[in-house]
Design a protein around this motif. Sequence first.
Motif, PDB file in Angstrom:
ATOM      1  N   PHE A  19       2.141   4.766  -1.862  1.00  0.00           N
ATOM      2  CA  PHE A  19       1.436   5.732  -2.719  1.00  0.00           C
ATOM      3  C   PHE A  19       2.083   5.684  -4.098  1.00  0.00           C
ATOM      4  N   TYR A  20       1.474   4.936  -5.013  1.00  0.00           N
ATOM      5  CA  TYR A  20       2.078   4.663  -6.320  1.00  0.00           C
ATOM      6  C   TYR A  20       2.473   5.912  -7.095  1.00  0.00           C
ATOM      7  N   GLN A  21       1.595   6.921  -7.077  1.00  0.00           N
ATOM      8  CA  GLN A  21       1.864   8.085  -7.935  1.00  0.00           C
ATOM      9  C   GLN A  21       2.793   9.100  -7.297  1.00  0.00           C
ATOM     10  N   LEU A  56      -3.049   4.694 -14.375  1.00  0.00           N
ATOM     11  CA  LEU A  56      -2.361   4.486 -13.122  1.00  0.00           C
ATOM     12  C   LEU A  56      -1.043   3.760 -13.373  1.00  0.00           C
ATOM     13  N   VAL A  57       0.028   4.339 -12.846  1.00  0.00           N
ATOM     14  CA  VAL A  57       1.316   3.662 -12.933  1.00  0.00           C
ATOM     15  C   VAL A  57       1.372   2.673 -11.785  1.00  0.00           C
ATOM     16  N   GLU A  58       1.422   1.427 -12.108  1.00  0.00           N
ATOM     17  CA  GLU A  58       1.385   0.449 -11.033  1.00  0.00           C
ATOM     18  C   GLU A  58       2.171  -0.766 -11.455  1.00  0.00           C
ATOM     19  N   LYS A  59       2.974  -1.251 -10.530  1.00  0.00           N
ATOM     20  CA  LYS A  59       3.711  -2.448 -10.851  1.00  0.00           C
ATOM     21  C   LYS A  59       3.405  -3.466  -9.765  1.00  0.00           C
ATOM     22  N   ARG A  82       8.510   3.860   5.286  1.00  0.00           N
ATOM     23  CA  ARG A  82       7.453   4.848   5.536  1.00  0.00           C
ATOM     24  C   ARG A  82       6.915   4.688   6.957  1.00  0.00           C
ATOM     25  N   GLN A 103       0.799  -1.227   0.000  1.00  0.00           N
ATOM     26  CA  GLN A 103       0.000   0.000   0.000  1.00  0.00           C
ATOM     27  C   GLN A 103       0.830   1.275   0.000  1.00  0.00           C
ATOM     28  N   LEU A 137       5.500  11.430   3.759  1.00  0.00           N
ATOM     29  CA  LEU A 137       4.148  11.223   4.276  1.00  0.00           C
ATOM     30  C   LEU A 137       4.168  10.319   5.511  1.00  0.00           C
ATOM     31  N   TYR A 196       4.070  12.205   8.558  1.00  0.00           N
ATOM     32  CA  TYR A 196       2.945  13.157   8.583  1.00  0.00           C
ATOM     33  C   TYR A 196       2.558  13.584   9.993  1.00  0.00           C
ATOM     34  N   GLN A 226       9.166  -2.020  -3.012  1.00  0.00           N
ATOM     35  CA  GLN A 226       7.945  -1.452  -2.436  1.00  0.00           C
ATOM     36  C   GLN A 226       7.779  -1.882  -0.980  1.00  0.00           C
ATOM     37  N   ARG A 278      -3.902  14.941  -0.997  1.00  0.00           N
ATOM     38  CA  ARG A 278      -3.392  14.145  -2.119  1.00  0.00           C
ATOM     39  C   ARG A 278      -3.226  12.685  -1.712  1.00  0.00           C
ATOM     40  N   ALA A 279      -2.741  12.476  -0.507  1.00  0.00           N
ATOM     41  CA  ALA A 279      -2.556  11.096  -0.045  1.00  0.00           C
ATOM     42  C   ALA A 279      -3.902  10.374   0.013  1.00  0.00           C
ATOM     43  N   LYS A 324      -0.895  17.915   1.181  1.00  0.00           N
ATOM     44  CA  LYS A 324      -0.289  16.584   1.061  1.00  0.00           C
ATOM     45  C   LYS A 324      -1.231  15.527   1.615  1.00  0.00           C
ATOM     46  N   GLY A 325      -1.926  15.874   2.686  1.00  0.00           N
ATOM     47  CA  GLY A 325      -2.906  14.944   3.249  1.00  0.00           C
ATOM     48  C   GLY A 325      -4.026  14.668   2.259  1.00  0.00           C
ATOM     49  N   GLY A 365       5.227   3.535  -7.741  1.00  0.00           N
ATOM     50  CA  GLY A 365       4.562   2.540  -8.575  1.00  0.00           C
ATOM     51  C   GLY A 365       5.500   1.824  -9.527  1.00  0.00           C
ATOM     52  N   ILE A 367      -4.921   9.272  -3.393  1.00  0.00           N
ATOM     53  CA  ILE A 367      -4.192   8.162  -3.992  1.00  0.00           C
ATOM     54  C   ILE A 367      -4.539   6.846  -3.307  1.00  0.00           C
ATOM     55  N   ASN A 368      -4.560   6.841  -2.009  1.00  0.00           N
ATOM     56  CA  ASN A 368      -4.817   5.593  -1.291  1.00  0.00           C
ATOM     57  C   ASN A 368      -5.328   5.919   0.117  1.00  0.00           C
ATOM     58  N   GLU A 375      -6.619   4.199   2.484  1.00  0.00           N
ATOM     59  CA  GLU A 375      -6.232   3.362   3.612  1.00  0.00           C
ATOM     60  C   GLU A 375      -4.792   3.633   4.044  1.00  0.00           C
ATOM     61  N   ALA A 376      -3.904   3.768   3.052  1.00  0.00           N
ATOM     62  CA  ALA A 376      -2.524   4.087   3.390  1.00  0.00           C
ATOM     63  C   ALA A 376      -2.464   5.451   4.072  1.00  0.00           C
ATOM     64  N   ALA A 377      -3.325   6.363   3.638  1.00  0.00           N
ATOM     65  CA  ALA A 377      -3.366   7.687   4.262  1.00  0.00           C
ATOM     66  C   ALA A 377      -3.714   7.558   5.743  1.00  0.00           C
TER      67      ALA A 377
END
Lengths: 238, 298
Positions: free
Chosen positions: A88-90, B294-297, A149, A86, A99, A102, A142, B172-173, B169-170, A135, B176-177, B179-181
Amino acid sequence: MLILRNISAFYGNIEALRAVDLHVQEGCITTVLGSNGAGKTTMLRAISGLIPTRYGEILYYGRNIAGEPPHRIVRMGISHVPEGRQVFYQLSVRENLELGAYVRSWRKKAEIEKDLDFVYRLFPILGERERQLAGTLSGGEQQMLAIGRALMSRPRLLLLDEPSMGLAPMVIRDIFACLKRLHQEGLTILLVEQDVQIALSISDYAYVLRTGKVVLEGPAEELLKGERIKKIYLGEEF
Amino acid sequence: MGAFFSNLPQYLVNGIGSSCVYILMAMGFSLVYSSTGIINFAQGEFAAISALVAYTLSMDLGLPLLLAVAGALALTGFVGLLLERAVIRPLQGKGTLTAIIATIGASIFLKAGARIIWPEEAYKVPEFTQGQLNLPKASFNAQLLWMLGLTAFTVAAMYLLMNGTKLGKGLRACAINPEAARLVGIDVSLMSMAAFAIAALLGGLAGLVSAPFANYGMGLYLGIKGFTAAVIGGLGDVYGAVLGGITVGLLEEVVAGFLSVVLGVSSGYKDAVAVILLISVLLFRPQGLVGKGLVEKV
């Protein structure tokens, strides 16, 4: 440091945790083993406040934190590295790590910068890829980023959800070596794993969870030697 | 055809004005969407409420314009907060679609409420500066300069907010995600409240600069066009909103000119431009003109 007392939690209508009791000793690595669906992830999510608990207490330094929202739990010093990383990919590697800090005052820039350096020393590849989007990192990178993080909030207790998942054995070894190092520097870790061997090799104490219940517990060395754990995994018991 | 081309500069100048309004609206849509996943169909109502309140404060109560504008924005921001707390928050965990439908309900409610307080078809909203200015090939109201200035200022402020502050930043987080936020300690519920309040301010500003006239129903068109602009821009960052706003604003006025001068039909059909654009983008490029996959790997 952390005591789960009689914790029950639901995943939808399914009781994913059934009256679980668990102790995390300060300065130790405690591992929770179990196969898929045993309730390991639910347990970590309950501790970090992502899901509510139905019954029981979660005592952190003697204070019941069950029902507190995640952003308060992080501030208390519990940081959760979630299942599936999880990140933040972007955002870039560095932005992800920032972050992570934070909850800390942004006036303490120098301190945060120092912790960034610490993470980059722990995982040099992250330093090399500082500007790259998260990402575009490999699965192992990751995972390192997710751990980094989580460290950026300066936790006292680190919760880790299957850091080995989907990674090559060599990468797993690297990551576990880092966990061991963090532990030696005084961090308390609660680890959830399916990979019994590697998890027990760095742990002090372990629990085995099966369909939401603790079915076995003991010092990691004993479990590693004992036959019972294999039987539980192979389903010969219960 | 000749008349159309000789009037083109005028159409473009008119288009700049509408572009500003749509940019402001689009930023509101994008902010709420990207930080909560909700399309706020009451976004247009923010514009209507703010313009109508400004009318009441300045014309009925005789407050100086600056105070009336500040009061209207403050009240609209408060409506945004209230909408989030009273309508969106209680639906937490019930799914995004439920919340989106609730915003449609809120939009109807606000519109009907506004109609009770302001029943007339048109209220004259005071212009910040009176008068007309002339260019060689076009003329415009002095208000246009205000629109441009305020929009430029707001775009810059939003950019700084999103990229240079902890709140941004909060937000934006969360976008994006979520749950991660939450796991890095961001209070997602607080972010959602902030997003709605800021979106309300943006919509409110759009309403204030948009038209010399305001009524309870104006939010519908502003909403559709702002939403179209936001979708063209990919419902994401500030750039997208600017690009989408300019696209809709300019195209609309040029088409209006074309319709009336070349085809001889009512320029009122220009309102269809946004809808046609919206449908085309959703059909052929749903991620927006600048939206990236979405850029995702894994």
